[in-house]
Design a protein around this motif. Structure first.
Motif, PDB file in Angstrom:
ATOM      1  N   ARG A 117       0.831  -1.206   0.000  1.00 46.59           N
ATOM      2  CA  ARG A 117       0.000   0.000   0.000  1.00 46.59           C
ATOM      3  C   ARG A 117       0.866   1.257   0.000  1.00 46.59           C
ATOM      4  O   ARG A 117       0.519   2.254  -0.643  1.00 46.59           O
ATOM      5  N   ALA A 118       1.973   1.208   0.724  1.00 45.22           N
ATOM      6  CA  ALA A 118       2.895   2.343   0.741  1.00 45.22           C
ATOM      7  C   ALA A 118       3.452   2.603  -0.647  1.00 45.22           C
ATOM      8  O   ALA A 118       3.551   3.756  -1.094  1.00 45.22           O
ATOM      9  N   GLN A 119       3.801   1.540  -1.351  1.00 42.07           N
ATOM     10  CA  GLN A 119       4.331   1.692  -2.703  1.00 42.07           C
ATOM     11  C   GLN A 119       3.294   2.317  -3.624  1.00 42.07           C
ATOM     12  O   GLN A 119       3.625   3.138  -4.486  1.00 42.07           O
ATOM     13  N   ALA A 120       2.032   1.959  -3.429  1.00 43.53           N
ATOM     14  CA  ALA A 120       0.964   2.542  -4.242  1.00 43.53           C
ATOM     15  C   ALA A 120       0.831   4.046  -3.984  1.00 43.53           C
ATOM     16  O   ALA A 120       0.607   4.829  -4.915  1.00 43.53           O
ATOM     17  N   GLN A 121       0.985   4.453  -2.734  1.00 42.99           N
ATOM     18  CA  GLN A 121       0.916   5.884  -2.418  1.00 42.99           C
ATOM     19  C   GLN A 121       2.104   6.632  -3.012  1.00 42.99           C
ATOM     20  O   GLN A 121       1.965   7.759  -3.503  1.00 42.99           O
ATOM     21  N   LEU A 122       3.273   6.007  -2.976  1.00 53.55           N
ATOM     22  CA  LEU A 122       4.450   6.638  -3.588  1.00 53.55           C
ATOM     23  C   LEU A 122       4.251   6.811  -5.093  1.00 53.55           C
ATOM     24  O   LEU A 122       4.609   7.846  -5.663  1.00 53.55           O
ATOM     25  N   ALA A 123       3.699   5.802  -5.729  1.00 57.68           N
ATOM     26  CA  ALA A 123       3.429   5.911  -7.162  1.00 57.68           C
ATOM     27  C   ALA A 123       2.438   7.038  -7.442  1.00 57.68           C
ATOM     28  O   ALA A 123       2.540   7.738  -8.457  1.00 57.68           O
ATOM     29  N   ARG A 124       1.515   7.237  -6.537  1.00 52.03           N
ATOM     30  CA  ARG A 124       0.500   8.275  -6.697  1.00 52.03           C
ATOM     31  C   ARG A 124       1.110   9.673  -6.750  1.00 52.03           C
ATOM     32  O   ARG A 124       0.566  10.570  -7.403  1.00 52.03           O
ATOM     33  N   VAL A 125       2.245   9.859  -6.057  1.00 47.94           N
ATOM     34  CA  VAL A 125       2.905  11.172  -6.041  1.00 47.94           C
ATOM     35  C   VAL A 125       4.152  11.185  -6.920  1.00 47.94           C
ATOM     36  O   VAL A 125       5.006  12.058  -6.798  1.00 47.94           O
ATOM     37  N   GLY A 126       4.268  10.183  -7.801  1.00 45.06           N
ATOM     38  CA  GLY A 126       5.361  10.164  -8.758  1.00 45.06           C
ATOM     39  C   GLY A 126       6.683   9.675  -8.216  1.00 45.06           C
ATOM     40  O   GLY A 126       7.743   9.988  -8.772  1.00 45.06           O
ATOM     41  N   LEU A 127       6.649   8.871  -7.151  1.00 43.68           N
ATOM     42  CA  LEU A 127       7.878   8.341  -6.548  1.00 43.68           C
ATOM     43  C   LEU A 127       7.914   6.814  -6.568  1.00 43.68           C
ATOM     44  O   LEU A 127       8.526   6.193  -5.708  1.00 43.68           O
ATOM     45  N   GLY A 128       7.280   6.233  -7.562  1.00 49.29           N
ATOM     46  CA  GLY A 128       7.189   4.784  -7.617  1.00 49.29           C
ATOM     47  C   GLY A 128       8.520   4.065  -7.745  1.00 49.29           C
ATOM     48  O   GLY A 128       8.622   2.887  -7.405  1.00 49.29           O
ATOM     49  N   GLU A 129       9.562   4.787  -8.193  1.00 47.74           N
ATOM     50  CA  GLU A 129      10.848   4.129  -8.441  1.00 47.74           C
ATOM     51  C   GLU A 129      11.872   4.343  -7.331  1.00 47.74           C
ATOM     52  O   GLU A 129      13.000   3.855  -7.441  1.00 47.74           O
ATOM     53  N   VAL A 130      11.518   5.075  -6.270  1.00 46.58           N
ATOM     54  CA  VAL A 130      12.539   5.423  -5.269  1.00 46.58           C
ATOM     55  C   VAL A 130      12.237   4.874  -3.879  1.00 46.58           C
ATOM     56  O   VAL A 130      12.855   5.285  -2.900  1.00 46.58           O
ATOM     57  N   GLY A 131      11.324   3.935  -3.786  1.00 43.99           N
ATOM     58  CA  GLY A 131      10.923   3.419  -2.488  1.00 43.99           C
ATOM     59  C   GLY A 131      12.054   2.830  -1.673  1.00 43.99           C
ATOM     60  O   GLY A 131      12.046   2.891  -0.443  1.00 43.99           O
ATOM     61  N   ARG A 132      13.067   2.273  -2.326  1.00 46.33           N
ATOM     62  CA  ARG A 132      14.173   1.633  -1.612  1.00 46.33           C
ATOM     63  C   ARG A 132      15.250   2.630  -1.178  1.00 46.33           C
ATOM     64  O   ARG A 132      16.181   2.269  -0.463  1.00 46.33           O
ATOM     65  N   HIS A 133      15.136   3.872  -1.611  1.00 43.95           N
ATOM     66  CA  HIS A 133      16.101   4.888  -1.209  1.00 43.95           C
ATOM     67  C   HIS A 133      15.806   5.391   0.200  1.00 43.95           C
ATOM     68  O   HIS A 133      14.696   5.248   0.721  1.00 43.95           O
ATOM     69  N   HIS A 134      16.818   5.997   0.828  1.00 46.39           N
ATOM     70  CA  HIS A 134      16.624   6.685   2.093  1.00 46.39           C
ATOM     71  C   HIS A 134      16.345   8.166   1.801  1.00 46.39           C
ATOM     72  O   HIS A 134      16.739   8.683   0.746  1.00 46.39           O
ATOM     73  N   PRO A 135      15.685   8.864   2.729  1.00 46.18           N
ATOM     74  CA  PRO A 135      15.333  10.259   2.468  1.00 46.18           C
ATOM     75  C   PRO A 135      16.516  11.139   2.066  1.00 46.18           C
ATOM     76  O   PRO A 135      16.381  11.997   1.186  1.00 46.18           O
ATOM     77  N   PHE A 136      17.685  10.920   2.676  1.00 39.45           N
ATOM     78  CA  PHE A 136      18.833  11.780   2.384  1.00 39.45           C
ATOM     79  C   PHE A 136      19.354  11.592   0.955  1.00 39.45           C
ATOM     80  O   PHE A 136      20.162  12.384   0.474  1.00 39.45           O
ATOM     81  N   GLU A 137      18.893  10.551   0.294  1.00 36.58           N
ATOM     82  CA  GLU A 137      19.296  10.326  -1.093  1.00 36.58           C
ATOM     83  C   GLU A 137      18.390  11.061  -2.089  1.00 36.58           C
ATOM     84  O   GLU A 137      18.639  11.014  -3.295  1.00 36.58           O
ATOM     85  N   LEU A 138      17.367  11.718  -1.600  1.00 39.47           N
ATOM     86  CA  LEU A 138      16.386  12.383  -2.460  1.00 39.47           C
ATOM     87  C   LEU A 138      16.547  13.896  -2.393  1.00 39.47           C
ATOM     88  O   LEU A 138      17.037  14.447  -1.408  1.00 39.47           O
ATOM     89  N   SER A 139      16.090  14.583  -3.423  1.00 37.24           N
ATOM     90  CA  SER A 139      16.040  16.039  -3.421  1.00 37.24           C
ATOM     91  C   SER A 139      14.971  16.512  -2.443  1.00 37.24           C
ATOM     92  O   SER A 139      14.109  15.743  -1.994  1.00 37.24           O
ATOM     93  N   GLY A 140      14.994  17.825  -2.150  1.00 35.70           N
ATOM     94  CA  GLY A 140      13.987  18.375  -1.249  1.00 35.70           C
ATOM     95  C   GLY A 140      12.580  18.184  -1.774  1.00 35.70           C
ATOM     96  O   GLY A 140      11.667  17.825  -1.021  1.00 35.70           O
ATOM     97  N   GLY A 141      12.391  18.396  -3.071  1.00 37.60           N
ATOM     98  CA  GLY A 141      11.064  18.215  -3.640  1.00 37.60           C
ATOM     99  C   GLY A 141      10.580  16.776  -3.551  1.00 37.60           C
ATOM    100  O   GLY A 141       9.408  16.519  -3.269  1.00 37.60           O
ATOM    101  N   MET A 142      11.491  15.836  -3.775  1.00 42.68           N
ATOM    102  CA  MET A 142      11.118  14.423  -3.678  1.00 42.68           C
ATOM    103  C   MET A 142      10.820  14.035  -2.236  1.00 42.68           C
ATOM    104  O   MET A 142       9.904  13.247  -1.969  1.00 42.68           O
ATOM    105  N   GLN A 143      11.587  14.577  -1.288  1.00 39.84           N
ATOM    106  CA  GLN A 143      11.302  14.296   0.116  1.00 39.84           C
ATOM    107  C   GLN A 143       9.913  14.812   0.503  1.00 39.84           C
ATOM    108  O   GLN A 143       9.189  14.151   1.248  1.00 39.84           O
TER     109      GLN A 143
END
Length: 264
Positions: free
Chosen positions: A116-142
């Motif tokens: 379900r979490a993966q589905a929510q991430l896909a909903r906001v355009g983050l379907g491919e980064v679920g395995r990353h940690h927050p510090f690996e993402l840009s501010g907008g992606m976080q």
């Protein structure tokens, strides 16, 4: 949209730190499914008011109720998105969102929560980064991940405290559009209270704007925002009605500031 009733009610609200009164005499209602912007300068108490609705602070006097029940503390019925993401840095992005799924659905297995979490991430355009940690993402992606986490709670109320304030203009515009798309696409539609100091942002996003003045914080004016949805920036910013409303709000804020300067 026809609003069935008052989802949020704030009555005779006062909040003080010691001898310093931060909010005084707040009376405000937010209808079910409505998008309300709390607009005001720094020091007007708009973020404090949001924290009171979230149950993160308790009023000195008055009442805050959500869904007909007095707010007595934080609850999963009120999801909060802060300006600074507040993701757990030691967890992957998908596990951050899965924590919210667990609060909404405690009987689900770990695998079901992550699905379900993966589905929510896909909903906001983050379907491919679920395995990353927050510090690996840009501010907008976080911030997208923080929105996904809030959506995963499935709360009827979404409270947002200047969530795009730290972003560059392009990412800010993208997330504004994403927020409206998700809000309009939800059924039932969530009730949103959105804190901002940006008049254009308030008029782009909201159904209604509550303008707050400072010292102490209080609602000095309310304005319905009747522009048709979906709203396109280019057309909206050329609209004479938009400019008239923006100037009216700016005049209300200026008048409040001048009144305080003259009284000092």
């Amino acid at each position: 949209m026809t609003h069935a009733g008052h989802s949020l009610r704030i009555e005779r609200l006062k909040f003080a730190y010691g001898d310093a009164t931060i909010l005084d005499g707040i009376d405000l209602s937010v209808h079910e499914g409505e998008f309300l912007a709390l607009l005001g300068p720094s020091g007007s108490g708009k973020s404090t008011l949001l924290r009171l609705i979230a149950g993160l602070e308790a009023p000195t006097a008055g009442l805050v109720s959500a869904g007909g029940r007095p707010v007595a503390g934080p609850g999963t019925d009120r999801a909060v998105v802060f300006q600074h993401y507040a993701l757990f840095p030691w967890m992957t992005v998908v596990d951050n969102v899965a924590e919210a799924v667990a609060k909404a659905h405690p009987t689900l297995s770990r695998g079901e929560r992550r699905e379900r979490a993966q589905a929510q991430l896909a909903r906001v355009g983050l379907g491919e980064v679920g395995r990353h940690h927050p510090f690996e993402l840009s501010g907008g992606m976080q911030q997208r991940a923080a929105i996904a986490r809030a959506l995963a709670l499935e709360s009827p109320f979404l409270l947002m405290d200047e969530p795009f304030g730290a972003l560059d203009p392009i990412n800010r515009a993208r997330l504004q559009d994403l927020l409206v798309e998700v809000w309009r696409g939800s059924s039932p539609r969530r009730t949103v209270v959105f804190v901002t100091h940006d008049v254009d942002e308030a008029l782009l996003l909201a159904d209604r704007v509550a303008v707050m003045g400072a010292n102490p914080g209080r609602v000095i004016a309310e304005y319905p925002v009747a522009f048709d949805r979906p709203r396109q920036r280019a057309a909206l910013f050329k609209d004479a009605g938009f400019h008239h409303l923006r100037e009216e709000i700016a005049d209300a804020l200026d008048a409040d500031t001048l009144a305080h300067l003259e009284a000092a």
